[in-house]
Design a protein around this motif. Sequence first.
Motif, PDB file in Angstrom:
ATOM      1  N   ARG A  76       0.857  -1.188   0.000  1.00  0.00           N
ATOM      2  CA  ARG A  76       0.000   0.000   0.000  1.00  0.00           C
ATOM      3  C   ARG A  76       0.893   1.237   0.000  1.00  0.00           C
ATOM      4  N   VAL A  77       0.625   2.139  -0.928  1.00  0.00           N
ATOM      5  CA  VAL A  77       1.511   3.270  -1.209  1.00  0.00           C
ATOM      6  C   VAL A  77       0.830   4.574  -0.803  1.00  0.00           C
ATOM      7  N   ASN A  78       1.491   5.361   0.022  1.00  0.00           N
ATOM      8  CA  ASN A  78       0.999   6.702   0.356  1.00  0.00           C
ATOM      9  C   ASN A  78       1.613   7.707  -0.616  1.00  0.00           C
ATOM     10  N   TYR A  79       1.081   7.673  -1.820  1.00  0.00           N
ATOM     11  CA  TYR A  79       1.542   8.485  -2.949  1.00  0.00           C
ATOM     12  C   TYR A  79       1.330   9.981  -2.689  1.00  0.00           C
ATOM     13  N   ARG A  80       1.948  10.823  -3.522  1.00  0.00           N
ATOM     14  CA  ARG A  80       1.667  12.268  -3.446  1.00  0.00           C
ATOM     15  C   ARG A  80       0.159  12.488  -3.630  1.00  0.00           C
ATOM     16  N   GLY A  81      -0.395  13.296  -2.757  1.00  0.00           N
ATOM     17  CA  GLY A  81      -1.841  13.439  -2.647  1.00  0.00           C
ATOM     18  C   GLY A  81      -2.341  12.890  -1.333  1.00  0.00           C
ATOM     19  N   SER A  82      -1.560  11.998  -0.713  1.00  0.00           N
ATOM     20  CA  SER A  82      -1.938  11.427   0.577  1.00  0.00           C
ATOM     21  C   SER A  82      -1.758  12.458   1.692  1.00  0.00           C
ATOM     22  N   THR A  83      -2.539  12.303   2.736  1.00  0.00           N
ATOM     23  CA  THR A  83      -2.416  13.141   3.921  1.00  0.00           C
ATOM     24  C   THR A  83      -1.386  12.543   4.879  1.00  0.00           C
ATOM     25  N   GLY A  84      -0.957  13.352   5.844  1.00  0.00           N
ATOM     26  CA  GLY A  84      -0.070  12.867   6.881  1.00  0.00           C
ATOM     27  C   GLY A  84       1.405  13.106   6.622  1.00  0.00           C
ATOM     28  N   ARG A 127       1.534  19.469   3.836  1.00  0.00           N
ATOM     29  CA  ARG A 127       0.667  20.087   2.831  1.00  0.00           C
ATOM     30  C   ARG A 127       1.242  19.969   1.425  1.00  0.00           C
ATOM     31  N   GLU A 128       2.545  20.140   1.261  1.00  0.00           N
ATOM     32  CA  GLU A 128       3.149  20.092  -0.064  1.00  0.00           C
ATOM     33  C   GLU A 128       2.952  18.723  -0.708  1.00  0.00           C
ATOM     34  N   TRP A 129       3.075  17.666   0.084  1.00  0.00           N
ATOM     35  CA  TRP A 129       2.880  16.306  -0.435  1.00  0.00           C
ATOM     36  C   TRP A 129       1.413  16.106  -0.850  1.00  0.00           C
ATOM     37  N   THR A 130       0.497  16.589  -0.031  1.00  0.00           N
ATOM     38  CA  THR A 130      -0.931  16.424  -0.330  1.00  0.00           C
ATOM     39  C   THR A 130      -1.344  17.205  -1.566  1.00  0.00           C
ATOM     40  N   ASP A 131      -0.814  18.413  -1.723  1.00  0.00           N
ATOM     41  CA  ASP A 131      -1.242  19.286  -2.815  1.00  0.00           C
ATOM     42  C   ASP A 131      -0.522  19.020  -4.135  1.00  0.00           C
ATOM     43  N   ALA A 132       0.442  18.101  -4.150  1.00  0.00           N
ATOM     44  CA  ALA A 132       1.323  17.950  -5.316  1.00  0.00           C
ATOM     45  C   ALA A 132       0.636  17.432  -6.564  1.00  0.00           C
ATOM     46  N   LEU A 133      -0.526  16.803  -6.414  1.00  0.00           N
ATOM     47  CA  LEU A 133      -1.122  16.147  -7.594  1.00  0.00           C
ATOM     48  C   LEU A 133      -1.923  17.092  -8.487  1.00  0.00           C
ATOM     49  N   LYS A 134      -2.028  18.361  -8.140  1.00  0.00           N
ATOM     50  CA  LYS A 134      -2.841  19.284  -8.927  1.00  0.00           C
ATOM     51  C   LYS A 134      -2.393  19.349 -10.380  1.00  0.00           C
ATOM     52  N   HIS A 135      -3.362  19.394 -11.262  1.00  0.00           N
ATOM     53  CA  HIS A 135      -3.230  19.582 -12.719  1.00  0.00           C
ATOM     54  C   HIS A 135      -2.772  18.309 -13.432  1.00  0.00           C
ATOM     55  N   ARG A 136      -1.762  17.589 -12.927  1.00  0.00           N
ATOM     56  CA  ARG A 136      -1.377  16.300 -13.516  1.00  0.00           C
ATOM     57  C   ARG A 136      -2.028  15.183 -12.708  1.00  0.00           C
ATOM     58  N   VAL A 137      -3.321  15.306 -12.582  1.00  0.00           N
ATOM     59  CA  VAL A 137      -4.094  14.430 -11.695  1.00  0.00           C
ATOM     60  C   VAL A 137      -3.967  12.971 -12.145  1.00  0.00           C
ATOM     61  N   GLY A 138      -3.747  12.086 -11.190  1.00  0.00           N
ATOM     62  CA  GLY A 138      -3.619  10.671 -11.491  1.00  0.00           C
ATOM     63  C   GLY A 138      -2.236  10.277 -11.940  1.00  0.00           C
ATOM     64  N   LEU A 139      -1.637  11.051 -12.800  1.00  0.00           N
ATOM     65  CA  LEU A 139      -0.317  10.731 -13.347  1.00  0.00           C
ATOM     66  C   LEU A 139       0.770  10.873 -12.287  1.00  0.00           C
ATOM     67  N   ARG A 196     -12.680  20.814 -10.020  1.00  0.00           N
ATOM     68  CA  ARG A 196     -12.230  22.110 -10.560  1.00  0.00           C
ATOM     69  C   ARG A 196     -10.959  22.579  -9.850  1.00  0.00           C
ATOM     70  N   THR A 197     -10.858  22.287  -8.556  1.00  0.00           N
ATOM     71  CA  THR A 197      -9.642  22.637  -7.825  1.00  0.00           C
ATOM     72  C   THR A 197      -8.460  21.801  -8.290  1.00  0.00           C
ATOM     73  N   LEU A 198      -8.651  20.504  -8.434  1.00  0.00           N
ATOM     74  CA  LEU A 198      -7.566  19.611  -8.828  1.00  0.00           C
ATOM     75  C   LEU A 198      -7.054  19.905 -10.235  1.00  0.00           C
ATOM     76  N   PHE A 199      -7.989  20.149 -11.153  1.00  0.00           N
ATOM     77  CA  PHE A 199      -7.608  20.316 -12.553  1.00  0.00           C
ATOM     78  C   PHE A 199      -7.378  21.771 -12.944  1.00  0.00           C
ATOM     79  N   ARG A 207      -6.387  18.774 -19.797  1.00  0.00           N
ATOM     80  CA  ARG A 207      -6.020  18.193 -18.504  1.00  0.00           C
ATOM     81  C   ARG A 207      -6.931  17.016 -18.155  1.00  0.00           C
ATOM     82  N   TYR A 208      -8.208  17.156 -18.438  1.00  0.00           N
ATOM     83  CA  TYR A 208      -9.122  16.044 -18.188  1.00  0.00           C
ATOM     84  C   TYR A 208      -8.830  14.888 -19.137  1.00  0.00           C
ATOM     85  N   ARG A 209      -8.501  15.195 -20.376  1.00  0.00           N
ATOM     86  CA  ARG A 209      -8.248  14.129 -21.347  1.00  0.00           C
ATOM     87  C   ARG A 209      -7.063  13.272 -20.927  1.00  0.00           C
TER      88      ARG A 209
END
Length: 605
Positions: A413-421, A424-436, A511-514, A524-526
């Motif tokens: 189980r991976v606590n990837y960027r976007g995870s809490t704990g 803040r920088e780690w949690t917020d890192a996934l913006k715009h390149r969501v999922g990737l 809308r916030t993430l993308f 970005r959605y595509r």
Amino acid sequence: MTESNRVTSPATESMPDWEKRFRAPRVSLPDWAEDAPDRSLFVSNATGTYELYAWDRATGEQRRATDRANGTTDGVLTPDGAWIWWFNDTDGDEFGTWLRQPFEGGEDTEAVPGLAPSYPAGLALGRDGRTAVIGCSTDEDGTTIHVVRPGSDSPAEIYRHRESAGVGDLSYDGTLIAIEHTEHGDAMHGALRVLRLDGSTLAELDDSKGGTEELGLEVLGFAPVAGDTRLLVGHQRRGRWEPMVWDVATGEERDLALDLPGDVSAEWYPDGSALLVVHEFEARGELWRYEFASGALTKVDTPVGSVSGACARPDGSVEYLWSSAAEPSVVRSTTGDVVLDPPGMKAPASVPVEDVWVQGPGGRIHALVQKPAGASGPLPTVFEIHGGPTWHDSDAFAAGPAAWVDHGYAVVRVNYRGSTGYGREWTDALKHRVGLIELEDIAAVREWAVSSGLADPERLVLAGGSWGGYLTLLGIGTQPGAWAVGLAAVPVADYVTAYEDEMEALKALDRTLFGGSPEEVPERYRVSSPLTYVDDVKAPVYISAGVNDPRCPLQQILNYVDRLAARDAAHEVYRYDAGHGSLVVEERIKQVALELDFAERHLPK
């Protein structure tokens, strides 16, 4: 809970351990009425469906308060302990109204006559037994907040905005309402407003800066003392969640500056003289007591593992829900007692987790690894990806991963960027390149798992639910040679259609993430939509979907499945009558069994 629950049948004794972990009765941390602390409310699966239970601690009597085919988990006691409010939706669709019933039992009645059905956006109940503050969210109205005042049976609207918001808390005397809102347009970083009952504003607190440096605030609760206008607030001013105290009448802020790494939250002790501090760090939790008079911080003794919830009782003791990956959950007290021990079968233990740190493109990635006792690799390995995305896996008991371990798999189980704990920088890192972004971290951990000899590269399973299901579909499309099987539960599969059909609060989050809607930032959605890569999928894929799911709606999943079917790609789809997951134990067991069977049939031998 009836006496029959105490009996262990021969059929139960012959049941495999992985099923026992789902069927064993479990309970949540009991909530208690502020002015009647012997009256408590908790959630249990004792009858095979998760329902609300009323518990009179003075007499020991427990009774099931709700009884619905698809279960009930959202409920709260009035401060005087006289009433149970519970949210009545339809088959898990999260859209409904609040009902109430007497604590002792009786007929359910409409709690707020005249208030239209909606998605819930917070609830606060006054100690006078008559004041109620109800948050509502609908696609048509955005968020509205209503107040039922003493002497009136009809709700009065005091707040409305297109962006998401919610009720935080009601002051002890019932005159002030703290709300969290995202009127500035960033659904990941809320601001605070304190309103009077007539809707007029008393105070504002907003740490949002604009651009990429948004900071969030959250309501943790008003002081539980008459005439006290202090509000406990969570903030991110030093790059992580921490508590502070804000006097909403004077504007004074008390920065507690607790010397603890990781995320820190807190709640009041009942007399308002201290805080019960909840500290989350590197996938484990612990408790502390903070004294206002001296500023002293004292550790509350708890075992190593995860604290999933905690509360301080009027006598100063602390009750908390604890578990570890190896040991099932239990409600304990600092008095040394087990607070609430459901009768009947006990969940078998599992194996402990191993902490692994892997260097990734965005920094060190924390992963939790379990494998069968005594096993050596390379093993068939399941990457079980958590949802959220703003959540994290922890050293806590989970029946799903334990089932895979019982069947000979390693689980990562991976606590990837976007995870809490992890700040803040780690949690917020996934913006715009969501999922990737998340998949880059998962790929780094996958490379470690193979190179370390843990994982068989030919027998890698990518699995997850909700956001984890989304990452599963995106991963088998963008990394088609890396995964042998994909298992996606209630996923986002076609992001544009999902946006169109999902509940309004999730549209705001997207809308916030993308950085905008699909019309505003279509590219970005595509690039972040699993549907874009469906024709590249090589791995057999299993998908489960709740037909009433408002978060990852059914149609967008069917769009993805149609594309798989059009090219005869190996896939199976299972639909069930619930929302974003099921509260019925047998349904949960069925879904795990289907996933185990699918992996067994499609992984190389």
